[in-house]
Motif scaffolding. Structure first.
Motif, short mmCIF file in Angstrom:
data_model
loop_
_atom_site.label_atom_id
_atom_site.label_comp_id
_atom_site.label_asym_id
_atom_site.label_seq_id
_atom_site.Cartn_x
_atom_site.Cartn_y
_atom_site.Cartn_z
N HIS A 1 90.47 94.45 -13.89
CA HIS A 1 91.23 95.42 -14.68
C HIS A 1 91.18 96.78 -13.99
CE1 HIS A 1 92.42 97.92 -18.09
NE2 HIS A 1 92.80 96.82 -18.72
N VAL A 2 92.30 97.52 -14.05
CA VAL A 2 92.36 98.81 -13.36
C VAL A 2 91.30 99.78 -13.88
CG1 VAL A 2 94.79 98.65 -12.72
CG2 VAL A 2 94.18 99.60 -14.94
N LEU A 3 90.96 99.66 -15.16
CA LEU A 3 89.93 100.55 -15.70
C LEU A 3 88.56 100.19 -15.12
CD1 LEU A 3 90.13 102.93 -17.60
CD2 LEU A 3 89.41 101.45 -19.47
N ARG A 4 88.31 98.88 -14.96
CA ARG A 4 87.06 98.46 -14.34
C ARG A 4 87.03 98.86 -12.87
NH1 ARG A 4 82.55 98.76 -15.38
NH2 ARG A 4 83.10 97.93 -17.43
N GLN A 5 88.19 98.77 -12.19
CA GLN A 5 88.24 99.24 -10.81
C GLN A 5 87.86 100.72 -10.72
OE1 GLN A 5 91.77 98.22 -8.41
NE2 GLN A 5 92.40 96.86 -10.05
N THR A 6 88.42 101.51 -11.66
CA THR A 6 88.12 102.94 -11.65
C THR A 6 86.64 103.18 -11.94
OG1 THR A 6 90.36 103.32 -12.50
CG2 THR A 6 88.84 105.18 -12.57
N ALA A 7 86.10 102.46 -12.93
CA ALA A 7 84.69 102.63 -13.28
C ALA A 7 83.78 102.26 -12.11
CB ALA A 7 84.35 101.77 -14.51
N ASP A 8 84.10 101.17 -11.44
CA ASP A 8 83.28 100.76 -10.28
C ASP A 8 83.33 101.81 -9.18
OD1 ASP A 8 82.62 98.44 -11.59
OD2 ASP A 8 84.06 97.18 -10.54
N ARG A 9 84.51 102.37 -8.98
CA ARG A 9 84.65 103.39 -7.95
C ARG A 9 83.86 104.65 -8.34
NH1 ARG A 9 84.50 104.88 -2.93
NH2 ARG A 9 85.77 106.72 -2.47
N VAL A 10 83.91 105.02 -9.63
CA VAL A 10 83.15 106.19 -10.10
C VAL A 10 81.66 105.99 -9.83
CG1 VAL A 10 82.39 107.39 -12.18
CG2 VAL A 10 84.82 106.97 -11.81
N LYS A 11 81.17 104.79 -10.16
CA LYS A 11 79.75 104.51 -9.94
C LYS A 11 79.40 104.60 -8.46
CE LYS A 11 79.13 101.63 -14.05
NZ LYS A 11 78.63 100.34 -14.58
N ASP A 12 80.26 104.05 -7.60
CA ASP A 12 80.01 104.11 -6.16
C ASP A 12 79.93 105.55 -5.68
OD1 ASP A 12 79.96 101.37 -6.03
OD2 ASP A 12 82.01 101.16 -5.29
N VAL A 13 80.87 106.37 -6.16
CA VAL A 13 80.92 107.77 -5.72
C VAL A 13 79.66 108.52 -6.16
CG1 VAL A 13 82.10 109.97 -6.07
CG2 VAL A 13 83.43 107.91 -5.57
N LEU A 14 79.28 108.36 -7.44
CA LEU A 14 78.13 109.10 -7.96
C LEU A 14 76.82 108.63 -7.35
CD1 LEU A 14 79.17 109.47 -11.71
CD2 LEU A 14 79.04 111.27 -9.98
#
Length: 502
Positions: free
Chosen positions: A236-249
């Protein structure tokens, strides 16, 4: 000439003078449409048929559009209610007209946003007037909906269709009609005679065991033929965004927090120096749970937080001088923000005692009794984060945001001073939507006040923020409505095709 039975049936059903559609051929031959299409393309490759494709724009009413055909558009109902109440002669309370029109929730917002746009009247200082020269019956949007409901082609300009599409009342699509005609070679073949050849589409265990596979004729596969679309699973695009946020932080040196969705008001609001009589802590904004109150709150911490509310904290603290109830503090509710996790970690209850510098974050769901609209849901995901260190400043906080959003290709973040009971200084963050150009709020932030950190036993600066994951996803995918991302109105086609850009 010998042809497979399915190809021969299509060839004989085709005409040299009239175009026959694939659906007509399927009905005449009794074969599945995809079988007819495959055979037609095979015959085209043999030069026996000519296949033409015609693209036609389609307009289908959505469920909401069908409802408005029966009940009338909200703005039309508002206009008629205004007329009935005499708003053509003198202004009438907007709430009274909305009640007369029997509009509630989103329908009222829709009516108000389209009322003035169509020239039905004006709204000023909470009062509504109608223009008695307006003619809702001549409204092209209503006419187009009625025509579609009757199965007719709406003869309106593109702007009206675009407006109905943007309102979610009409789904605009495209259908391709394929037709065939016999070529001269096809006519000659039928005139001279074509025999049906027994062909086999696939090798079976029986053919292999008997050895018959050596003598049968196999059908050829046309790898260019159209096939029914197949949609596989995807993240899901929201899960993609969440995973990317976690990677960045994590890449920026942060550790992840976790904690309960249902928590005491003490952790959700009291530790944040939110007064207990604050409007956001009433049932209008809060989802309270009918469960036993929380007992395992450290007594000493409870008293320090109570003291901050009653008397203030530090040399300049003055407190709220408002009612404070331990019973209310222990009540359980769904968390309205993940700052309850920050309070647990900063106090040392979760994660153990902390020494600066520290960086923590969470990407978790929160719950608020908001009115549904393109940027608000009852439950959504919040990107919580904080940094504990000596001598932090607003410049450090702004720099952290700029680095975080730069990882998503967003470099035009704007900051606006704001008031929070728990941070000082405080400011909101805004970003520009890539499709609409509209500026949308994407987060809130600041440096925790001494009334927050002092009772928790923290004697250094803590800068913190709460960002909206869905609104970040809107900026990175181009979604214009948060309800396109998740919920009962989610746009499945959008979710299948959208990519998170960063």
């Amino acid at each position: 000439m010998r042809l497979p039975q399915r190809q021969l049936a299509v060839l004989e059903a085709a005409s040299a003078t009239d175009e026959r559609t694939m659906d007509e051929l399927a009905a005449e031959t009794g074969m599945k449409p995809e079988t007819v299409i495959g055979s037609a393309f095979d015959l085209r490759d043999e030069g026996l048929l000519e296949v033409t494709e015609t693209a036609v724009e389609t307009f289908d009413l959505t469920d909401e559009g069908r409802a408005y055909v029966d009940d009338g558009l909200p703005e039309t109902r508002l206009y008629r209610a205004g007329l009935a109440l005499g708003a053509d002669e003198s202004p009438v309370s907007m709430g009274r007209v909305i009640g007369e029109a029997d509009l509630d929730g989103p329908a009222a917002d829709i009516a108000l946003s389209n009322f003035a746009r169509k020239g039905f009247g004006a709204i000023d200082a909470g009062e509504l007037t109608v223009d008695d020269d307006a003619d809702p019956d001549a409204d092209p949007e209503s006419a187009a909906l009625a025509a579609l409901a009757a199965g007719e082609d709406p003869e309106v300009d593109d702007a009206v269709i675009e407006q109905l599409d943007s309102r979610g009342l009409v789904a605009v699509g495209e259908s391709v009609t394929r037709s065939v005609t016999l070529t001269d070679a096809g006519v000659d073949a039928l005139m001279t005679g074509v025999e049906a050849a027994e062909t086999v589409a696939q090798v079976t265990p029986e053919l292999l065991a008997s050895g018959e596979w050596r003598d049968v004729e196999f059908s050829e596969y046309n790898v260019e033929a159209d096939a029914p679309p197949a949609s596989g699973g995807r993240t899901h695009v929201l899960r993609q965004t969440a995973d990317r946020v976690k990677d960045v932080l994590v890449g920026m040196g942060f550790k992840e927090m976790e904690g309960p969705h249902a928590d005491s008001d003490f952790w959700i609001n009291d530790c944040l120096f939110m007064p207990q009589d604050h409007p956001a802590r009433t049932h209008w904004d809060r989802f309270a749970l009918d469960v036993d109150p929380m007992d395992d709150i450290p007594e000493e911490l409870l008293r320090r937080v109570e003291r901050a509310h009653r008397e203030g904290w530090g040399t300049d603290g003055d407190g709220y001088h408002s009612p404070w109830s331990e019973e209310f503090a222990r009540e359980i509710a769904l968390r309205g923000h993940t700052t309850s996790l920050s309070m647990r970690y900063l106090s040392g209850i979760a994660g153990g005692e902390l020494e600066p510098p520290q960086r923590y974050f969470s990407v978790e769901k929160v719950y608020r009794n908001d009115t549904l609209d393109p940027t608000h849901l009852l439950e959504f995901f919040q990107i919580e984060g904080w940094v504990m260190a000596e001598d932090l400043s607003v410049r450090d906080l702004m720099g952290t945001f700029e680095e975080f959003y730069r990882q998503f290709g967003i470099t035009d973040i704007r900051f606006k001073p704001h008031y929070n009971p728990y941070t000082e200084p405080s400011f909101e963050l805004f970003g520009e939507h890539p499709e609409t150009g509209e500026e949308i709020e994407i987060g809130n932030s600041g440096v925790f006040r001494e009334e927050v950190t002092g009772p928790l036993g923290v004697d250094c600066d803590v800068m913190a923020w709460g960002l909206a994951l869905e609104r970040l996803a809107m900026l990175t995918t181009g979604a214009e409505d948060i309800r396109d991302l998740h919920g009962t109105l989610a746009d499945i086609d959008f979710l299948r095709n959208a990519e998170v850009s960063y």
